[in-house]
Design a protein around this motif. Structure first.
Motif, PDB file in Angstrom:
ATOM      1  N   SER A 169     -39.999 124.943  75.337  1.00  0.00           N
ATOM      2  CA  SER A 169     -40.267 123.514  75.100  1.00  0.00           C
ATOM      3  C   SER A 169     -39.266 122.628  75.838  1.00  0.00           C
ATOM      4  O   SER A 169     -38.827 121.598  75.321  1.00  0.00           O
ATOM      5  CB  SER A 169     -40.240 123.212  73.587  1.00  0.00           C
ATOM      6  N   ALA A 173     -52.471 115.050  74.292  1.00  0.00           N
ATOM      7  CA  ALA A 173     -51.183 114.888  73.609  1.00  0.00           C
ATOM      8  C   ALA A 173     -50.135 114.317  74.549  1.00  0.00           C
ATOM      9  O   ALA A 173     -49.336 113.455  74.164  1.00  0.00           O
ATOM     10  CB  ALA A 173     -50.725 116.225  73.032  1.00  0.00           C
ATOM     11  N   CYS A 213     -47.607 121.370  75.092  1.00  0.00           N
ATOM     12  CA  CYS A 213     -48.186 120.806  73.873  1.00  0.00           C
ATOM     13  C   CYS A 213     -48.935 121.900  73.106  1.00  0.00           C
ATOM     14  O   CYS A 213     -49.640 122.715  73.704  1.00  0.00           O
ATOM     15  CB  CYS A 213     -49.141 119.663  74.203  1.00  0.00           C
ATOM     16  N   THR A 214     -48.810 121.895  71.800  1.00  0.00           N
ATOM     17  CA  THR A 214     -49.480 122.891  70.974  1.00  0.00           C
ATOM     18  C   THR A 214     -50.926 122.496  70.704  1.00  0.00           C
ATOM     19  O   THR A 214     -51.328 121.344  70.913  1.00  0.00           O
ATOM     20  CB  THR A 214     -48.753 123.058  69.641  1.00  0.00           C
ATOM     21  N   GLU A 253     -52.209 122.119  67.832  1.00  0.00           N
ATOM     22  CA  GLU A 253     -52.189 121.115  66.774  1.00  0.00           C
ATOM     23  C   GLU A 253     -51.980 119.720  67.355  1.00  0.00           C
ATOM     24  O   GLU A 253     -52.639 118.751  66.948  1.00  0.00           O
ATOM     25  CB  GLU A 253     -51.093 121.444  65.761  1.00  0.00           C
ATOM     26  N   GLN A 254     -51.065 119.602  68.326  1.00  0.00           N
ATOM     27  CA  GLN A 254     -50.793 118.301  68.936  1.00  0.00           C
ATOM     28  C   GLN A 254     -51.996 117.804  69.735  1.00  0.00           C
ATOM     29  O   GLN A 254     -52.334 116.616  69.698  1.00  0.00           O
ATOM     30  CB  GLN A 254     -49.557 118.413  69.836  1.00  0.00           C
ATOM     31  N   ALA A 276     -54.221 114.506  68.769  1.00  0.00           N
ATOM     32  CA  ALA A 276     -54.353 113.408  69.724  1.00  0.00           C
ATOM     33  C   ALA A 276     -55.813 113.054  69.971  1.00  0.00           C
ATOM     34  O   ALA A 276     -56.141 111.900  70.280  1.00  0.00           O
ATOM     35  CB  ALA A 276     -53.660 113.771  71.042  1.00  0.00           C
TER      36      ALA A 276
END
Length: 322
Positions: free
Chosen positions: A151, A272, A301-302, A304-305, A309
């Motif tokens: 990350s 995201a 970016c995951t 989930e992100q 978004a």
């Protein structure tokens, strides 16, 4: 106590310069840092030396003078005839630069790669050396993957802070140069100091011996390391799946528009990243053409992100993980 960053007064032999060239010089085009500061900016800019208007080529004597601290060279990574590199350099010059570079160095070590960390004015440079030149695109895929895994953001797409990779591109056309980076062990003209590699005494013989001792990465080793990495390109695997392989439920192409095709993937802007004001080049998100429920953000970016978004967050207890 002596300033260990100041240039040594040792002479560099032709043999030493030859060894340095074997490690770092991949083409004879080069840049040189100006001895005097620009009157307006105060910066010591790099320029390509010319003689009567014609480009001049790098010589062993130039390298000797660089190592002795008389001039400072900037080196290009990619040879345009082969699109291959002898090294990858990771430049970081922000507040937490050294911390991120040390994390990268450790992670590379876990993959069997001995990366050398060099000091710089505001952070550091992390160098990866190859046994023989490898395709620049493959080297960049691997380094970007490691950065994404940790990350650690890359500079670009509107970002002001982050890692800067050299080379900055996968290939350069004939007659083009790409971006040069200060040759290691050279004296930065603005600071008047030499920035050494950590891990060895601060003198030229010890530094060269340290670099000599590093295990170089083979092309076969690099190919094995990236074999399972999701990447964008003609010869790269499709993006990893964020979900079980099935075609019902959420489909990301219902929410984003593919901008262009690159190899076996669609490429477009990551939602995201866009929400955070990034990815202005609109190419961080890769979507498999054959299996469009598989997608990956290059910036890390995951799922989930990305789903959040788009306004379709993952159900808290759902098995839908695409």
């Amino acid at each position: 106590m002596p300033d260990l960053l100041k240039p040594s007064q040792e002479l560099a032999s032709p043999e030493l310069a030859t060894e340095y060239a074997r490690w770092f010089v991949n083409r004879r085009a080069y840049t040189r840092q100006s001895e005097t500061a620009h009157p307006a900016s105060g910066r010591h800019y790099y320029y390509r030396p010319k003689n009567s208007g014609a480009e001049v080529h790098l010589t062993l004597r130039d390298i000797e003078r660089h190592l002795e601290g008389h001039i400072t060279l900037g080196l290009y990574a990619i040879n345009p005839r082969t699109q291959r590199v002898k090294w990858m350099a990771i430049d970081a010059d922000y507040r937490r630069a050294l911390e991120d570079l040390l994390r990268l160095q450790y992670e590379l070590g876990q993959s069997g790669i001995q990366a050398a960390l060099e000091q710089s004015r505001r952070g550091g440079h992390l160098w990866i050396f190859f046994e023989s030149p490898v395709p620049a695109s493959l080297a960049r895929i691997f380094v970007r993957h490691i950065a994404g895994k940790l990350s650690v953001e890359l500079k670009g797409s509107g970002k002001t802070d982050g890692l800067e990779l050299f080379p900055r591109q996968d290939c350069v056309e004939a007659g083009q140069f790409g971006s040069a980076i200060r040759g290691p062990l050279g004296v930065h003209r603005a600071a008047g100091k030499r920035y050494w590699f950590y891990g060895a005494a601060y003198n030229l013989p010890a530094q060269m011996e340290y670099l000599r001792s590093l295990r170089r990465v083979t092309e076969r080793q690099l190919a094995e390391l990236i074999a399972d990495i999701p990447a964008v390109g003609e010869d790269a695997p499709s993006p990893v799946s964020y979900a079980p392989t099935r075609q019902s439920g959420f489909q990301i192409l219902d929410y984003v528009e593919a901008r262009r095709k690159v190899g076996r993937n669609w490429v477009t802007q990551c939602p995201a990243c866009a929400a955070a004001g990034h990815d202005r080049s609109q190419d961080n998100l890769a979507i498999s053409i054959a299996e469009p429920w598989k997608y990956l953000c290059w910036a890390g970016c995951t799922k989930e992100q990305i789903r959040a978004a788009l306004g379709v967050p993952l159900p808290k207890y759902s098995g839908d993980q695409r």
